[in-house]
Design an enzyme around this catalytic site. Structure first.
Site, PDB file in Angstrom:
ATOM      1  N   TYR A 180      -0.715  -1.306   1.700  1.00  0.00           N
ATOM      2  CA  TYR A 180       0.098  -0.370   0.929  1.00  0.00           C
ATOM      3  C   TYR A 180       1.279   0.113   1.754  1.00  0.00           C
ATOM      4  O   TYR A 180       1.337  -0.069   2.983  1.00  0.00           O
ATOM      5  CB  TYR A 180      -0.747   0.816   0.436  1.00  0.00           C
ATOM      6  CG  TYR A 180      -1.077   1.857   1.491  1.00  0.00           C
ATOM      7  CD1 TYR A 180      -0.259   2.973   1.671  1.00  0.00           C
ATOM      8  CD2 TYR A 180      -2.203   1.733   2.299  1.00  0.00           C
ATOM      9  CE1 TYR A 180      -0.561   3.934   2.636  1.00  0.00           C
ATOM     10  CE2 TYR A 180      -2.514   2.690   3.244  1.00  0.00           C
ATOM     11  CZ  TYR A 180      -1.685   3.790   3.418  1.00  0.00           C
ATOM     12  OH  TYR A 180      -1.983   4.739   4.369  1.00  0.00           O
ATOM     13  N   CYS A 181       2.236   0.741   1.083  1.00  0.00           N
ATOM     14  CA  CYS A 181       3.396   1.352   1.729  1.00  0.00           C
ATOM     15  C   CYS A 181       3.700   2.624   0.964  1.00  0.00           C
ATOM     16  O   CYS A 181       2.796   3.367   0.594  1.00  0.00           O
ATOM     17  CB  CYS A 181       4.573   0.379   1.768  1.00  0.00           C
ATOM     18  SG  CYS A 181       5.046  -0.237   0.128  1.00  0.00           S
TER      19      CYS A 181
END
Length: 282
Positions: free
Chosen positions: A237-238
């Site tokens: 994820y970011c």
């Protein structure tokens, strides 16, 4: 070893010279300049390349949940790709100015929809022009094709799967692709809440690149991710599911196969008040 998803300018040039059918997809993008990609493409692009509007084509408007850059519906994406001459039998090479999240996001979206032959041009437009290869302002008229999706749900994670991963750390690993300050919760330049998902390990996406901006080799990437277990499910994820995709690409190059993108990412995670948040060093 599976074929690389990353190709160089020579690979593309040779296939164009042989007359092979490639769709070159120009996805140049700047988050600060909405018209940048379109204007850059209109000025010039790789011969025969079609334009993909990153923001309009590969993201949906934000809602209460789903993050800042939600995935469009499968039907809308299939219509977009068919309209620019892509079906699942087409060899597609995606590029942006250099090596960034836009090309990786387009690579991931096509792969998620079941496409098996999508490549990322290492170095993008800059590498092509640095090699003295031609560009043109002429726009192709792509033949519309029918893109029939074969969605790979195993490549995508939602908030429930991430919550479940927290309860089984021995079987799943969370990878945070943002810079160190965001990972530590020292700042949140794009979101109202700073921090990270508890238990996530930090792999800044730009660390998959060499100093000159080119992609590291598969061997170097295997070394980079050496602390991760290939037997675990890995969820990347970011902030909004965009800059995580270069890490997904890098993990695939390194030989990891059970890799998912949490498309909503941090901006989705914090939209649920009960989700836990971690800050500081582990």
């Amino acid at each position: 070893m599976a074929a690389s998803n990353i190709v160089n300018v020579q690979w593309v040039r040779e296939r164009l010279e042989r007359g092979e059918r490639l769709v070159l997809a120009d996805v140049r993008f700047s988050p600060k300049e909405p018209r940048y990609g379109r204007d850059a493409y209109d000025k010039d692009h790789l011969p025969g390349a079609v334009f993909v509007d990153f923001k309009a084509g590969l993201t949906d408007p934000a809602r209460e949940h789903g993050g800042r850059s939600p995935l469009p519906t499968v039907q809308r994406l299939a219509g977009l790709f068919g309209g620019i001459g892509i079906d699942r039998s087409t060899t597609v090479v995606v590029y942006e100015d250099g090596n960034g999240p836009a090309a990786a996001r387009l690579w991931w979206v096509l792969t998620y929809l079941g496409h098996d032959d999508v490549r990322v041009l290492d170095g993008g437009y800059r590498a092509w022009t640095a090699a003295g290869l031609p560009v043109t302002g002429e726009k192709p008229e792509p033949e519309r094709r029918e893109f029939v999706p074969a969605v790979r749900p195993e490549l995508l994670a939602d908030v429930d799967e991430v919550r479940a991963a927290l309860s089984r750390p021995g079987e799943a690993a969370l990878v945070d692709a943002r810079d160190n300050n965001q990972y530590l919760g020292l700042e949140a330049p794009f979101d109202p809440v700073a921090g990270r998902i508890p238990g996530a390990v930090h792999y800044f996406w730009k660390d998959g690149l060499n100093e000159d901006g080119s992609w590291k080799t598969a061997e170097q990437l295997r070394e980079r991710f050496g602390a991760l277990s290939a037997s675990k499910e890995i969820i990347v994820y970011c902030g909004s599911g965009i800059s995580a995709t270069p890490n997904v690409l890098a993990l695939r190059e390194a030989g990891f196969r059970n890799v998912k993108l949490y498309a909503g990412s941090w901006s989705d995670w914090i939209s649920y008040e009960d989700n836990p948040i971690a800050t500081g060093e582990e």
